[in-house]
Design an enzyme around this catalytic site. Structure first.
Site, mmCIF file in Angstrom:
data_model
loop_
_atom_site.group_PDB
_atom_site.id
_atom_site.type_symbol
_atom_site.label_atom_id
_atom_site.label_comp_id
_atom_site.label_asym_id
_atom_site.label_seq_id
_atom_site.Cartn_x
_atom_site.Cartn_y
_atom_site.Cartn_z
ATOM 1 N N ASP A 64 -35.670 -4.218 27.493
ATOM 2 C CA ASP A 64 -35.842 -2.978 26.700
ATOM 3 C C ASP A 64 -34.714 -3.272 25.532
ATOM 4 O O ASP A 64 -34.797 -2.158 24.604
ATOM 5 C CB ASP A 64 -35.534 -1.835 27.489
ATOM 6 C CG ASP A 64 -34.248 -1.871 28.281
ATOM 7 O OD1 ASP A 64 -33.869 -2.661 29.123
ATOM 8 O OD2 ASP A 64 -33.294 -1.008 27.804
ATOM 9 N N ASN A 65 -34.014 -4.308 25.331
ATOM 10 C CA ASN A 65 -33.139 -4.568 24.362
ATOM 11 C C ASN A 65 -33.470 -5.466 23.471
ATOM 12 O O ASN A 65 -32.704 -6.116 22.710
ATOM 13 C CB ASN A 65 -31.753 -4.686 24.770
ATOM 14 C CG ASN A 65 -30.919 -3.527 25.441
ATOM 15 O OD1 ASN A 65 -31.360 -2.441 25.283
ATOM 16 N ND2 ASN A 65 -29.903 -3.798 26.424
ATOM 17 N N LYS A 89 -28.384 7.224 16.880
ATOM 18 C CA LYS A 89 -27.795 6.831 18.197
ATOM 19 C C LYS A 89 -26.820 7.776 18.516
ATOM 20 O O LYS A 89 -25.489 7.798 17.859
ATOM 21 C CB LYS A 89 -27.437 5.507 18.205
ATOM 22 C CG LYS A 89 -26.965 5.162 19.716
ATOM 23 C CD LYS A 89 -26.475 3.580 19.710
ATOM 24 C CE LYS A 89 -26.039 3.252 21.138
ATOM 25 N NZ LYS A 89 -25.677 1.930 21.169
ATOM 26 N N ARG A 139 -28.705 3.728 12.404
ATOM 27 C CA ARG A 139 -29.319 2.474 12.534
ATOM 28 C C ARG A 139 -30.508 2.266 11.747
ATOM 29 O O ARG A 139 -31.272 3.235 11.608
ATOM 30 C CB ARG A 139 -29.613 1.967 14.109
ATOM 31 C CG ARG A 139 -28.361 2.386 14.873
ATOM 32 C CD ARG A 139 -28.482 1.589 16.190
ATOM 33 N NE ARG A 139 -29.563 2.265 17.170
ATOM 34 C CZ ARG A 139 -29.550 1.931 18.568
ATOM 35 N NH1 ARG A 139 -28.824 0.895 18.948
ATOM 36 N NH2 ARG A 139 -30.504 2.458 19.198
ATOM 37 N N GLY A 143 -32.901 7.249 25.462
ATOM 38 C CA GLY A 143 -32.371 8.301 26.201
ATOM 39 C C GLY A 143 -31.101 8.933 25.175
ATOM 40 O O GLY A 143 -30.479 9.842 25.572
ATOM 41 N N ARG A 144 -30.742 8.225 24.078
ATOM 42 C CA ARG A 144 -29.893 8.880 23.194
ATOM 43 C C ARG A 144 -30.029 8.600 21.840
ATOM 44 O O ARG A 144 -29.055 8.602 20.841
ATOM 45 C CB ARG A 144 -28.333 8.589 23.452
ATOM 46 C CG ARG A 144 -28.041 7.039 23.728
ATOM 47 C CD ARG A 144 -26.715 6.726 23.962
ATOM 48 N NE ARG A 144 -26.373 5.329 24.143
ATOM 49 C CZ ARG A 144 -25.254 4.863 24.655
ATOM 50 N NH1 ARG A 144 -24.078 5.618 24.461
ATOM 51 N NH2 ARG A 144 -25.156 3.443 24.386
ATOM 52 N N GLY A 183 -26.855 11.624 26.484
ATOM 53 C CA GLY A 183 -27.436 11.314 25.355
ATOM 54 C C GLY A 183 -26.593 10.924 24.157
ATOM 55 O O GLY A 183 -26.881 11.154 23.186
#
Length: 522
Positions: A274-275, A126, A189, A106-107, A139
């Site tokens: 999701d992480n 990010k 990242r 999303g971002r 975002g």
């Protein structure tokens, strides 16, 4: 600097795979797009160590590419260098134990990959702006959370814990609304892959035409591109061997990661599926925290009202998340949905490795932190009694372990030389009882005090990124002074070595630190 830039090709294996999977099977798994413009761009920080790991020169951030595209613009998401193909990926997942449906970057934008001495590394921004997967979000990332992620990513790497890296941090004058109005930032990242458990869940839990074939293709992609030791197994579309082997790998690497987190008192805060990295990396730094006073029920995320992700639950949640991954991969294992079928038993067998690996890894780490050469019967109990003693007395997690290397087992627990450890505990009698047993255990090792202390100091960090240290750096950064970000970043690159300039950072936290709150907006 032009030679540096011209040597980068920016391949994007995941993008290529996703577009091929869409062409062959139908599901749209990525969205190509650039970032959204920000105002008032400026450098906040960059990691020379992370750049060196990529084989980049120390002054890479001064690079100017074709058409005058400066690195500052590129790593804010404003521009691309030749070969970059920014994209956002879609995934789904469980959040706080509940199925959340479709999620996605999303971002975040994946720029592509670069070759490095460690192999190909993905580069991801990010906070570069909205994507089709932003849901109701803007975002953006704020400077506050971006400083925390930049510092902690590099600090965790220095601690020897598998993690995404932070290459650089760009600030902006653009203002965004959170609990208050803050300025935006973009953190870059780096990781071998940002594929998550949620990528597999997305394909397994959206039973549309082609999703099952794409799920098998995703297993093959991860195995062939990132886990070559498993590449000899038959393709996932023809045999369950690869999906089961991938599940076992994910379970074992996650179990080892949980042991590493626990051993340094690190709390992730948002262990949603999701992480969770399929490669067993620490990713998505949000409301994380290193414990000060030891409390097994410590909750670092103030959005975690039920305490699902408290410190002592993290290993269980890691296992639960691997179970969710197993459910997703079950679609590729014949008869897995039938009770006591061969397929279901095979999935359970792959998952069982988690518990055994975690127990062994955790015991070994506790013993190493206590200075024990090898694991002997009774050592696990000795370690648990130490933890219980620390918890009962609210001893500082990092300081108690670090000072334990100075304990003299040849002296009585109440000897003046042992006060450096003993004085951490108000209940002296309880400490003395444990210390006598500890001394007896150390007596079984033929080792000098100096050698044991050196071994313990090599696994018990002297300094970690405590919340109050990060907050002090944030407070200055929000006023345009990034000196504390730079100083902390440098200090945390060597967390095991005591240095005069870091004495204040390694000391007990101030009283006001207890009031610091971090949440999912952090």
């Amino acid at each position: 600097m032009s030679e540096f830039h011209e040597g980068l090709r920016w391949p994007n294996r995941y993008l290529q795979w996703a577009e091929t999977a869409q062409a062959l099977h139908g599901p749209r798994l990525i969205h190509r797009q650039g970032g959204e413009p920000l105002e008032g761009l400026h450098w906040v920080a960059h990691s020379a160590n992370a750049a060196a790991s990529l084989g980049w020169p120390a002054d890479w951030w001064e690079s100017v590419g074709p058409e005058g595209r400066h690195a500052l613009e590129v790593f804010a998401g404003h521009a691309c260098w030749p070969g970059m193909a920014p994209c956002a990926t879609v995934y789904s997942g469980h959040q706080f134990g509940q199925w959340a449906g479709q999620l996605g970057d999303g971002r975040a934008l994946l720029l592509g990959e670069v070759a490095s001495p460690q192999g190909p590394q993905e580069i991801q921004l990010k906070g570069a702006g909205q994507t089709p997967y932003s849901r109701r979000g803007d975002g953006r990332a704020v400077l506050r959370s971006s400083v925390r992620e930049f510092l902690c990513s590099e600090a965790m790497h220095a601690l020897g814990i598998p993690t995404s890296r932070a290459l650089c941090l760009v600030g902006a004058s653009t203002r965004v609304a959170r609990e208050t109005v803050e300025t935006a930032a973009v953190v870059t990242r780096v990781a071998p892959s940002f594929v998550r458990f949620g990528h597999f869940e997305h394909l397994a839990h959206h039973p549309q035409p082609g999703h099952l074939a794409a799920l098998a293709a995703l297993v093959d992609f991860v195995v062939e591109e990132h886990l070559p030791a498993l590449a000899h197994l038959p393709k996932a579309s023809t045999s369950p061997e690869r999906p089961l082997a991938l599940l076992r790998y994910a379970a074992e690497s996650t179990a080892r990661l949980m042991a590493q987190w626990q051993a340094v008192g690190f709390c992730h805060g948002v262990m949603n599926t999701d992480n969770m990295s399929i490669l067993g990396l620490t990713i998505d730094y949000g409301p994380f925290g290193f414990m000060d006073a030891f409390d097994p029920d410590h909750i670092c995320n103030h959005s975690d009202h039920a305490g699902r992700y408290r410190w002592r639950y993290q290993p269980d949640i890691g296992f639960w998340n691997c179970g969710a991954l197993a459910q997703a991969l079950a679609a590729l294992v014949p008869d897995a949905a039938q009770d006591q079928s061969d397929g279901q038993l095979a999935l359970l067998d792959a998952l069982r490795h988690y518990e055994a690996v975690y127990e062994t890894a955790m015991t070994e780490r506790w013993c190493a932190k206590l200075g024990l050469h090898t694991v002997q019967p009774g050592d696990a109990d000795l370690a648990q009694r130490w933890l219980k003693l620390m918890a009962g007395q609210k001893a500082d997690f990092t300081i108690a372990f670090r000072r334990l290397s100075k304990f003299r087992p040849d002296l009585a627990p109440d000897a003046p030389d042992n006060a450096v450890v003993r004085d951490l505990f108000l209940d002296r009698r309880a400490f003395d009882a444990w210390a006598n047993d500890y001394s007896a255990r150390l007596a079984l090792q033929a080792e000098s005090q100096a050698l044991r202390a050196a071994r313990m100091d090599a696994v018990n960090p002297w300094v970690v990124l405590r919340n109050h240290l990060a907050q002090q750096a944030i407070d200055l950064a929000q006023r345009g002074d990034f000196s504390e970000v730079h100083r902390l970043h440098t200090l945390l690159q060597d967390p095991y070595t005591e240095r005069p300039e870091g004495v204040r950072d390694a000391d007990f936290p101030p009283d006001w630190a207890a009031a610091i709150a971090v949440s999912c907006s952090s």
